[in-house]
Design a protein around this motif. Structure first.
Motif, PDB file in Angstrom:
ATOM      1  N   UNK A   1      13.012 -42.162  20.758  1.00 30.52           N
ATOM      2  CA  UNK A   1      12.384 -40.753  21.797  1.00 30.52           C
ATOM      3  C   UNK A   1      11.100 -41.491  22.390  1.00 30.52           C
ATOM      4  N   UNK A   2      11.111 -42.175  23.348  1.00 30.27           N
ATOM      5  CA  UNK A   2      10.226 -42.194  24.728  1.00 30.27           C
ATOM      6  C   UNK A   2       9.772 -40.953  24.830  1.00 30.27           C
ATOM      7  N   UNK A   3       8.710 -40.347  25.805  1.00 27.75           N
ATOM      8  CA  UNK A   3       8.847 -39.046  26.440  1.00 27.75           C
ATOM      9  C   UNK A   3       9.765 -39.150  27.875  1.00 27.75           C
ATOM     10  N   UNK A   4      10.147 -40.138  28.327  1.00 31.30           N
ATOM     11  CA  UNK A   4      11.001 -40.054  29.327  1.00 31.30           C
ATOM     12  C   UNK A   4      12.060 -40.017  28.610  1.00 31.30           C
ATOM     13  N   UNK A   5      12.704 -40.530  27.290  1.00 34.99           N
ATOM     14  CA  UNK A   5      14.053 -40.081  26.944  1.00 34.99           C
ATOM     15  C   UNK A   5      14.230 -38.989  26.760  1.00 34.99           C
ATOM     16  N   UNK A   6      12.899 -38.692  25.626  1.00 38.97           N
ATOM     17  CA  UNK A   6      13.354 -36.602  25.062  1.00 38.97           C
ATOM     18  C   UNK A   6      13.042 -35.778  26.284  1.00 38.97           C
ATOM     19  N   UNK A   7      12.080 -35.973  27.695  1.00 39.98           N
ATOM     20  CA  UNK A   7      12.917 -35.052  28.710  1.00 39.98           C
ATOM     21  C   UNK A   7      13.590 -35.180  28.901  1.00 39.98           C
ATOM     22  N   UNK A   8      15.054 -35.945  29.215  1.00 39.31           N
ATOM     23  CA  UNK A   8      16.281 -36.589  29.066  1.00 39.31           C
ATOM     24  C   UNK A   8      16.958 -35.382  28.098  1.00 39.31           C
ATOM     25  N   UNK A   9      16.247 -35.826  26.967  1.00 41.35           N
ATOM     26  CA  UNK A   9      17.369 -34.478  26.080  1.00 41.35           C
ATOM     27  C   UNK A   9      16.997 -33.005  26.218  1.00 41.35           C
ATOM     28  N   UNK A  10      16.055 -32.988  26.683  1.00 40.32           N
ATOM     29  CA  UNK A  10      15.354 -31.636  27.434  1.00 40.32           C
ATOM     30  C   UNK A  10      16.578 -30.719  28.371  1.00 40.32           C
TER      31      UNK A  10
END
Length: 338
Positions: A208-217
């Motif tokens: 979970x990188x910052x970019x992946x996390x933002x996609x999840x949100x």
């Protein structure tokens, strides 16, 4: 052979007296010239409690006091290990079962230890500060929060590790808790919940990188809050994982105009979604998944089965339940008060 006659009161009294002197049933039978079964029958008939017919107690009050000290100093030792220590320190010759009985008499019970995170001094101070700042929150305030978290699910849950000897009221004592550590990952899941129910569930396939996390949100949080809150205000809760605290993630929240709840570091026990994860994991454990696909399906099924009433109850418990806001790793305080 005819039915065995009942022993006379005098014989029974002699049996009891010899037993109190420490003689075995075999010796008593030989000395009185009766069968061993008669001795056994007489002892059972005249004893309402085991301690009354077990002969002279092998341990004194002083021995028992020493056992209490040993148990307090060796919380995670097994009964056999405590027996060895007790025999060595007192010169006694007691069995494991005797040790177990004495521990119970002293108020100790073998329990699965509570798990608490390791905290440094700064983290303790931040948790206490957070508790004081939110000390006036009501159940209604908590109902505006969307709680989120990631959790690991394993196909094999394994055993629960060593048990701990503790007495009533000692569940969260410093020496009675098991320190949590990372455990092998099988499936990583992101989820969120509020008092209105569970949100969309996401199975994470990569780090979970910052970019992946933002996609999840974007794909899972936004649809959840639109469904549960519509145009109403809400506050989003997340921990301080690197992807969560990244500048790009903060910019994402600013762009979306989402309010984020300030959160102390290393404080999973303050998050009510942890209780929800525990509920889901218990249900999955009962189903005993054996493959990764089964595990994922069981997680999804158990998650979807969680009722809004369950979520509401968990959230409403925050203002009144004692949770893990600590000034030390041992003591606890109510994190929120009505």
């Amino acid at each position: 052979m005819g039915k065995q006659r009942d022993l006379s009161t005098g014989i029974v009294a002699q049996i009891q007296a010899l037993r109190q002197q420490g003689l075995t049933q075999t010796k008593i039978a030989e000395q009185l010239g009766i069968s061993q079964s008669s001795v056994c029958k007489a002892l059972k008939k005249n004893c309402s409690k085991r301690t009354n017919c077990s002969g002279v107690r092998k341990t004194s009050a002083r021995d028992n006091k020493q056992l209490r000290k040993i148990a307090v100093s060796n919380r995670f030792k097994s009964t056999s290990e405590l027996t060895d220590l007790w025999n060595k320190q007192t010169g006694a010759d007691v069995s494991r079962s005797t040790t177990y009985r004495r521990l119970r008499e002293l108020g100790f019970k073998s329990r699965v230890p509570a798990v608490k995170p390791m905290l440094n001094k700064k983290q303790m101070e931040e948790r206490l500060k957070w508790a004081k700042e939110h000390g006036e929150w009501t159940a209604e305030d908590c109902q505006k929060v969307v709680f989120s978290d990631e959790s690991r699910f394993c196909i094999s849950f394994g055993d629960q590790g060593p048990r701990v000897w503790r007495r009533g009221g000692e569940t969260y004592n410093h020496e009675c808790v098991k320190r949590s550590v990372k455990f092998p990952q099988s499936v990583m899941v992101w989820g969120c919940m509020s008092a209105r129910g569970v949100g969309k569930l996401c199975f994470l396939k990569k780090t979970v990188s910052a970019a992946v996390y933002q996609d999840v949100l974007e794909m899972f949080l936004i649809p959840t809050v639109e469904e549960q809150f519509g145009e109403e205000d809400f506050i989003f809760q997340q921990d301080l994982a690197p992807a969560h605290a990244a500048k790009s993630t903060k910019d994402w929240f600013t762009k979306k105009q989402l309010e984020v709840l300030a959160w102390p570091a290393n404080s999973p026990d303050l998050n009510v979604i942890e209780n929800l994860w525990a509920i889901v994991k218990r249900k999955i454990r009962d189903r005993k998944p054996t493959t990764l696909d089964q595990l994922k399906q069981n997680i999804a099924t158990a998650w979807e089965a969680v009722s809004a009433e369950t979520c509401d109850k968990l959230v409403k418990s925050m203002p009144t339940e004692t949770s893990g806001s600590h000034t030390s790793q041992g003591g606890s305080h109510k994190i929120l008060r009505k």
